[in-house]
Design a protein around this motif. Sequence first.
Motif, PDB file in Angstrom:
ATOM      1  N   SER A   4       0.798  -1.229   0.000  1.00 59.25           N
ATOM      2  CA  SER A   4       0.000   0.000   0.000  1.00 59.25           C
ATOM      3  C   SER A   4       0.827   1.274   0.000  1.00 59.25           C
ATOM      4  O   SER A   4       0.295   2.352  -0.254  1.00 59.25           O
ATOM      5  CB  SER A   4      -0.939   0.014   1.209  1.00 59.25           C
ATOM      6  N   GLN A  56       2.121  -2.813  -7.047  1.00 63.39           N
ATOM      7  CA  GLN A  56       1.803  -3.398  -8.343  1.00 63.39           C
ATOM      8  C   GLN A  56       1.287  -2.329  -9.298  1.00 63.39           C
ATOM      9  O   GLN A  56       0.831  -1.267  -8.884  1.00 63.39           O
ATOM     10  CB  GLN A  56       0.733  -4.491  -8.186  1.00 63.39           C
ATOM     11  N   ALA A  57       1.350  -2.660 -10.586  1.00 62.31           N
ATOM     12  CA  ALA A  57       0.780  -1.773 -11.599  1.00 62.31           C
ATOM     13  C   ALA A  57      -0.719  -1.633 -11.378  1.00 62.31           C
ATOM     14  O   ALA A  57      -1.378  -2.556 -10.890  1.00 62.31           O
ATOM     15  CB  ALA A  57       1.064  -2.323 -12.997  1.00 62.31           C
ATOM     16  N   SER A  58      -1.254  -0.489 -11.733  1.00 63.18           N
ATOM     17  CA  SER A  58      -2.683  -0.251 -11.545  1.00 63.18           C
ATOM     18  C   SER A  58      -3.524  -0.911 -12.635  1.00 63.18           C
ATOM     19  O   SER A  58      -4.745  -0.975 -12.517  1.00 63.18           O
ATOM     20  CB  SER A  58      -2.963   1.261 -11.522  1.00 63.18           C
ATOM     21  N   HIS A  59      -2.867  -1.407 -13.684  1.00 65.90           N
ATOM     22  CA  HIS A  59      -3.570  -2.083 -14.759  1.00 65.90           C
ATOM     23  C   HIS A  59      -3.161  -3.556 -14.799  1.00 65.90           C
ATOM     24  O   HIS A  59      -2.082  -3.925 -14.350  1.00 65.90           O
ATOM     25  CB  HIS A  59      -3.247  -1.436 -16.116  1.00 65.90           C
ATOM     26  N   HIS A  87       6.921   4.892 -11.935  1.00 63.38           N
ATOM     27  CA  HIS A  87       6.538   3.502 -12.225  1.00 63.38           C
ATOM     28  C   HIS A  87       7.423   2.511 -11.468  1.00 63.38           C
ATOM     29  O   HIS A  87       7.860   1.503 -12.017  1.00 63.38           O
ATOM     30  CB  HIS A  87       6.611   3.228 -13.726  1.00 63.38           C
ATOM     31  N   TYR A 134       7.251  -0.055  -9.498  1.00 65.76           N
ATOM     32  CA  TYR A 134       6.487  -1.181  -8.988  1.00 65.76           C
ATOM     33  C   TYR A 134       6.501  -2.269 -10.052  1.00 65.76           C
ATOM     34  O   TYR A 134       6.776  -2.015 -11.238  1.00 65.76           O
ATOM     35  CB  TYR A 134       5.042  -0.778  -8.658  1.00 65.76           C
ATOM     36  N   GLU A 167       3.691  -0.919 -18.177  1.00 68.61           N
ATOM     37  CA  GLU A 167       2.671   0.124 -18.062  1.00 68.61           C
ATOM     38  C   GLU A 167       3.171   1.428 -18.667  1.00 68.61           C
ATOM     39  O   GLU A 167       2.442   2.099 -19.423  1.00 68.61           O
ATOM     40  CB  GLU A 167       2.303   0.328 -16.600  1.00 68.61           C
ATOM     41  N   ASN A 193       3.396  10.488 -13.774  1.00 64.59           N
ATOM     42  CA  ASN A 193       3.319   9.343 -12.867  1.00 64.59           C
ATOM     43  C   ASN A 193       3.999   9.634 -11.544  1.00 64.59           C
ATOM     44  O   ASN A 193       3.475   9.299 -10.472  1.00 64.59           O
ATOM     45  CB  ASN A 193       3.949   8.114 -13.521  1.00 64.59           C
ATOM     46  N   ARG A 206       2.015   9.596  -8.023  1.00 68.89           N
ATOM     47  CA  ARG A 206       2.385   8.638  -6.984  1.00 68.89           C
ATOM     48  C   ARG A 206       2.807   9.348  -5.705  1.00 68.89           C
ATOM     49  O   ARG A 206       2.500   8.890  -4.598  1.00 68.89           O
ATOM     50  CB  ARG A 206       3.529   7.744  -7.466  1.00 68.89           C
ATOM     51  N   ASP A 218      -0.385  10.323  -4.064  1.00 70.09           N
ATOM     52  CA  ASP A 218      -1.097   9.152  -3.546  1.00 70.09           C
ATOM     53  C   ASP A 218      -0.397   8.550  -2.333  1.00 70.09           C
ATOM     54  O   ASP A 218      -1.054   8.020  -1.432  1.00 70.09           O
ATOM     55  CB  ASP A 218      -1.233   8.084  -4.624  1.00 70.09           C
TER      56      ASP A 218
END
Length: 323
Positions: free
Chosen positions: A44, A104-107, A156, A158, A164, A289, A293, A296
Motif C-alpha cells: 500500500s 503493483q501496476a494499476s492495470h 513507475h 512497482y 505500463e 506518474n 504517486r 497518492d
Amino acid sequence: MSRQNINQLKDGDTVNEVYLLVDKQLRANRNASLFLSADLRDASGVVNARMWNVVEDRMQHFQSGNYVQVKGKVHLFQGALQIILTYIEPVSAENLDPAEFQPQASHDVQALLARLREMLLGIENNEVRTLMECFLVDEALMDEFCRAPAGVKTHHAYHGGLIEHVVNLMETAHRIADLYPKADMSLLLAGVFLHDIGKVRELGYENEFIYTDEGQLLGHLIIGVEMLTEKIRAYQEMTGESFPKEAELRLKHMIVSHHGTYEFGSPRLPMTPEAVALHHLDNLDAKVNEFARFIDDDLNSTSSWTPYSPRLQRKLFKGMTED
C-alpha cells in the motif's frame, strides 16, 4: 487479524507489524549520537521510520531487502508521517506472502501485454515489425519485461511498471501520429518499446528494487543497444536478409538519446524527429506518474499539500481538504 497497511496509518497510531525494509541508513545527529533511518514498505505504500540512540553493532544483523517486525508509534513531523521505533528485528520470509509487500501496476499486466503485442504487430514497416516479433517470441525476455519496474524510486517503481510506462507512451504516440507526419510512426513505436528495455537487466526487482552490477557499470542505455544488436542478429538469421542499416541507426539513436540532455545521462542529444518525440513523451509520462504517486503515497490526509520533495524541489497540491 488484518494487517496495519501503511496507507492506513494515522498520527498517534501504535504500530506492531511486519514490513519490508527497503532502505536502511545509520546517521549521526548534532550530538554525534547514531540513529536509524529506515524506509518500510508494503503493497500500500512506503513510510520512513526512525530509531534514536542506536548502537551500530546492534543494527548489523538486518539489511535492506529483509522483512522486519517493528514496533513504535506514528508521529507527524514537518507535514509527513513517520514511525518512531522502539523495536526492529528481522523475521523469516517463510510464512509471508510477497504480494503483500510489493506495489503493483494499476492495470492488468496481461492486458497490457496483449495491447503491446497488438501495437507492435500493427507496425506498418515490414522490417521493423519483423524485428519486433524477434523480441515478442522471446518468452523469457517478455516475462521479465512484464515484471520489471521502470525505476527504483521515482516513476513507475512497482512490478509491471515498465510495461505500463511503455504502453502509455505507445498509446500517446498513436493519438498524436496525425499531428506529426514527419515523425516515422513505425520507428517511433519501436523506439518507445526499446527505449527502456535495458532495465530488465539494469534493475533487480525481487524483494527490493536495486541496480544490478551490470546496471551500475553499464546502464540501461548501453544494455538496450546491446539487446537490440542481438535481436537484429536474430532477425538476420530468421529472414536471411540484412536489417536496414539506417533503421538500425535510428533505433539505436533513440535509445541513447531519450534522456534528452547530457546532464541527464544521454550520450547524444536527440537528432531526429522520432528521437525528440520519444524524449518528450517519455518525460511527460514519467513526470505525471511521479507527481501522481507522490500525492497518492502521502499519508497525511489532513493537509492539502504534500511534504516538500527534495527531488522535485517543491511541494505538490493534493486538493482542498474538507473542514
